[in-house]
Design a protein around this motif. Sequence first.
Motif, PDB file in Angstrom:
ATOM      1  N   GLN A  37      34.416  46.571  39.442  1.00  0.00           N
ATOM      2  CA  GLN A  37      34.076  47.235  38.408  1.00  0.00           C
ATOM      3  C   GLN A  37      34.711  47.220  37.145  1.00  0.00           C
ATOM      4  N   SER A  39      35.039  44.471  35.579  1.00  0.00           N
ATOM      5  CA  SER A  39      34.530  43.307  34.826  1.00  0.00           C
ATOM      6  C   SER A  39      32.976  43.208  35.131  1.00  0.00           C
ATOM      7  N   PRO A  40      32.292  43.136  34.065  1.00  0.00           N
ATOM      8  CA  PRO A  40      30.674  43.107  34.432  1.00  0.00           C
ATOM      9  C   PRO A  40      30.362  41.683  35.013  1.00  0.00           C
ATOM     10  N   GLU A  43      31.552  42.223  38.800  1.00  0.00           N
ATOM     11  CA  GLU A  43      30.438  43.220  39.227  1.00  0.00           C
ATOM     12  C   GLU A  43      29.061  42.391  39.744  1.00  0.00           C
ATOM     13  N   GLN A  91      28.263  39.931  26.622  1.00  0.00           N
ATOM     14  CA  GLN A  91      29.267  40.913  27.129  1.00  0.00           C
ATOM     15  C   GLN A  91      30.748  40.454  27.255  1.00  0.00           C
ATOM     16  N   ARG A  95      35.502  45.283  30.721  1.00  0.00           N
ATOM     17  CA  ARG A  95      35.300  46.559  30.222  1.00  0.00           C
ATOM     18  C   ARG A  95      36.600  47.129  29.403  1.00  0.00           C
ATOM     19  N   ASP A  96      36.409  48.011  28.522  1.00  0.00           N
ATOM     20  CA  ASP A  96      37.323  48.276  27.763  1.00  0.00           C
ATOM     21  C   ASP A  96      38.561  48.988  28.508  1.00  0.00           C
TER      22      ASP A  96
END
Length: 190
Positions: A37, A39-40, A43, A91, A95-96
């Motif tokens: 979760q 990392s897009p 995931e 992307q 994620r942040d």
Amino acid sequence: MFIQTEPTPNPNTLKFLPGRALAEDGAHDFASIEEAQASPLAEALFQVEGVERVYFGPDFVSVSKTDGGLSWSQMKAPILAAVMDHFTSGQPLFRDGAAGVSHAADAYEGEAAQIVAEIKDLLDTRIRPAVAQDGGDILFDRYEPDTGVVYLRMRGACSGCPSSSATLRAGVENTLRHYVPEVTRVEQTL
């Protein structure tokens, strides 16, 4: 976008080379959908049926499948699609705030600290580049000065590879013992 694939010594792991940098700040290993979760891309790869583990190297993605599950011929196209979709979407890889890598502070002093520095240098300059060619990574875990035992962690294609114990014994252990005589044995940690 052209993505190359390469086999690895682990029959359950395939290496995907998208032709661009991936994990420039250090490798990342995802052993579950929960870890993915962060990392897009990771995931999305776990959404492909049969994917068991995802590993990001500096310029490659290693994907491991479940043993006895779908064949690579069944899984390759959806994995390639997930990688291509990720890079064409723009992307970020993480994620942040999710890309941070934490390293425990070394608690070695004196001669043991020097030995650990030599071990880490050998891992970085001689061993890790060879292991990365096979889609994996090898990390220093700890050194026991009293026994001379070095504990290492295998990741990516090397994690769960049938030949990983032979790699540790024949390659890594012999190299470390040759250059660092204080090393008596190498063991794998999980």
